[in-house]
Design a protein around this motif. Structure first.
Motif, PDB file in Angstrom:
ATOM      1  N   GLY A  23       0.818  -1.200   0.000  1.00 61.66           N
ATOM      2  CA  GLY A  23       0.000   0.000   0.000  1.00 61.66           C
ATOM      3  C   GLY A  23       0.850   1.247   0.000  1.00 61.66           C
ATOM      4  O   GLY A  23       2.083   1.174   0.150  1.00 61.66           O
ATOM      5  N   SER A  75      -3.761   1.915   8.774  1.00 63.07           N
ATOM      6  CA  SER A  75      -3.370   1.956   7.364  1.00 63.07           C
ATOM      7  C   SER A  75      -2.933   0.570   6.888  1.00 63.07           C
ATOM      8  O   SER A  75      -3.246   0.155   5.766  1.00 63.07           O
ATOM      9  CB  SER A  75      -2.258   2.984   7.133  1.00 63.07           C
ATOM     10  OG  SER A  75      -1.030   2.585   7.728  1.00 63.07           O
ATOM     11  N   ALA A  78      -6.096  -1.632   6.585  1.00 63.44           N
ATOM     12  CA  ALA A  78      -6.842  -1.343   5.360  1.00 63.44           C
ATOM     13  C   ALA A  78      -6.161  -1.929   4.121  1.00 63.44           C
ATOM     14  O   ALA A  78      -6.825  -2.207   3.126  1.00 63.44           O
ATOM     15  CB  ALA A  78      -7.027   0.159   5.204  1.00 63.44           C
ATOM     16  N   ASP A  79      -4.836  -2.128   4.194  1.00 67.51           N
ATOM     17  CA  ASP A  79      -4.124  -2.724   3.063  1.00 67.51           C
ATOM     18  C   ASP A  79      -4.573  -4.156   2.784  1.00 67.51           C
ATOM     19  O   ASP A  79      -4.537  -4.599   1.630  1.00 67.51           O
ATOM     20  CB  ASP A  79      -2.611  -2.732   3.323  1.00 67.51           C
ATOM     21  CG  ASP A  79      -1.964  -1.369   3.165  1.00 67.51           C
ATOM     22  OD1 ASP A  79      -2.618  -0.445   2.643  1.00 67.51           O
ATOM     23  OD2 ASP A  79      -0.790  -1.222   3.575  1.00 67.51           O
ATOM     24  N   CYS A 101      -6.404   8.262   5.028  1.00 68.75           N
ATOM     25  CA  CYS A 101      -7.630   7.735   4.421  1.00 68.75           C
ATOM     26  C   CYS A 101      -7.773   8.161   2.968  1.00 68.75           C
ATOM     27  O   CYS A 101      -8.336   7.412   2.144  1.00 68.75           O
ATOM     28  CB  CYS A 101      -8.849   8.206   5.214  1.00 68.75           C
ATOM     29  SG  CYS A 101      -8.989   7.477   6.866  1.00 68.75           S
ATOM     30  N   ARG A 104      -6.611   5.630   0.562  1.00 66.55           N
ATOM     31  CA  ARG A 104      -7.187   4.282   0.645  1.00 66.55           C
ATOM     32  C   ARG A 104      -8.707   4.381   0.552  1.00 66.55           C
ATOM     33  O   ARG A 104      -9.358   4.839   1.486  1.00 66.55           O
ATOM     34  CB  ARG A 104      -6.763   3.612   1.956  1.00 66.55           C
ATOM     35  CG  ARG A 104      -5.294   3.274   1.989  1.00 66.55           C
ATOM     36  CD  ARG A 104      -4.813   2.861   3.372  1.00 66.55           C
ATOM     37  NE  ARG A 104      -3.454   2.365   3.283  1.00 66.55           N
ATOM     38  CZ  ARG A 104      -2.380   3.154   3.253  1.00 66.55           C
ATOM     39  NH1 ARG A 104      -2.527   4.483   3.303  1.00 66.55           N
ATOM     40  NH2 ARG A 104      -1.165   2.647   3.158  1.00 66.55           N
ATOM     41  N   LYS A 105      -9.246   3.895  -0.546  1.00 67.83           N
ATOM     42  CA  LYS A 105     -10.675   4.048  -0.791  1.00 67.83           C
ATOM     43  C   LYS A 105     -11.536   3.230   0.160  1.00 67.83           C
ATOM     44  O   LYS A 105     -12.732   3.498   0.309  1.00 67.83           O
ATOM     45  CB  LYS A 105     -10.987   3.657  -2.247  1.00 67.83           C
ATOM     46  CG  LYS A 105     -10.373   4.598  -3.274  1.00 67.83           C
ATOM     47  CD  LYS A 105     -10.730   4.182  -4.689  1.00 67.83           C
ATOM     48  CE  LYS A 105     -10.113   5.137  -5.708  1.00 67.83           C
ATOM     49  NZ  LYS A 105     -10.431   4.733  -7.108  1.00 67.83           N
ATOM     50  N   ASN A 106     -10.950   2.205   0.798  1.00 67.40           N
ATOM     51  CA  ASN A 106     -11.726   1.351   1.701  1.00 67.40           C
ATOM     52  C   ASN A 106     -11.589   1.768   3.164  1.00 67.40           C
ATOM     53  O   ASN A 106     -12.102   1.077   4.055  1.00 67.40           O
ATOM     54  CB  ASN A 106     -11.290  -0.107   1.560  1.00 67.40           C
ATOM     55  CG  ASN A 106      -9.855  -0.343   2.007  1.00 67.40           C
ATOM     56  OD1 ASN A 106      -8.985   0.499   1.777  1.00 67.40           O
ATOM     57  ND2 ASN A 106      -9.602  -1.472   2.635  1.00 67.40           N
TER      58      ASN A 106
END
Length: 209
Positions: A23, A75, A78-79, A101, A104-106
């Motif tokens: 990421g 972070s 979320a990866d 954020c 990272r779209k999610n």
């Protein structure tokens, strides 16, 4: 070490093996192409993985993360996870979290108090994992009041900070009291002291009763 979630691996950075996820970099961590190091000294969840705890994560889970701070650990989560809701109350770290954020779209920031889940209950869907890393008294109470979001087969991944509960008490006694309170709504599956990475912290894996 137990099996890592899909999307988490051992990767070498400058001759040293680290946990890593793929990421965009978030906090100045070592990188190698799309891989970035996950430092267990800066992440209680990373330390739990380094200790070999079975977090019950396969990758792709929906996650509610309480105490996201500036976004260091969330972070990485979320990866390898699916939709990830990041709750943080303090304004200063929340500004950094917003930057994390954006890449990272999610990853969805919620500038809320984890002790008041009713303020974000209209946003958060049922989750597979509840990750908690809050520096406050009543950490078991926070986990219990947020249990409403956790699926029946989900996992609570909790880092208990003894000094946030009672700076004068023996950490072992604090951990025992916290686990006793957690028993009201969770079955504790595994615990591990995180000393060496995070002093006076206890990693806890539990599932809802």
């Amino acid at each position: 070490m137990t099996g890592l979630p899909d999307g988490v691996a051992r990767h070498e950075f400058d001759g040293r093996g680290w946990l890593a996820t793929r990421g965009p970099p978030a906090y100045g961590e070592p990188t190698d192409g799309e891989w970035r190091a996950w430092d267990p000294r800066r992440s209680k969840l990373g330390a739990m993985l380094e200790r070999g705890m079975d977090l019950g994560l396969a990758g792709g889970e929906t996650v509610l993360y309480l105490g996201a701070a500036s976004g260091t650990t969330v972070s990485h989560v979320a990866d390898f996870a699916g939709p990830t809701y990041a709750v943080e109350f303090a304004a200063r770290p929340a500004r950094d979290l917003l930057d994390v954020c954006e890449a990272r779209k999610n990853l969805f920031p919620l500038l809320k108090d984890a002790r008041k889940p009713e303020t974000y209950a209209h946003v958060v869907e049922p989750v597979d994992a509840l990750v908690q890393d809050v520096a406050t008294r009543g950490q078991a109470a926070v986990a219990l009041t947020n249990r409403r979001f956790l699926r029946d087969d989900g996992r609570l991944l909790l880092a208990v900070k003894a000094r946030s509960e009672d700076v004068t008490a023996d950490p072992g006694a604090v951990f025992e009291r916290t686990l006793d309170r957690l028993d009201e709504g969770y079955e504790v599956l595994e615990t591990e002291r995180l000393d060496g990475f995070h002093e006076d912290h206890l990693g806890v894996v539990a599932r809802p009763r």
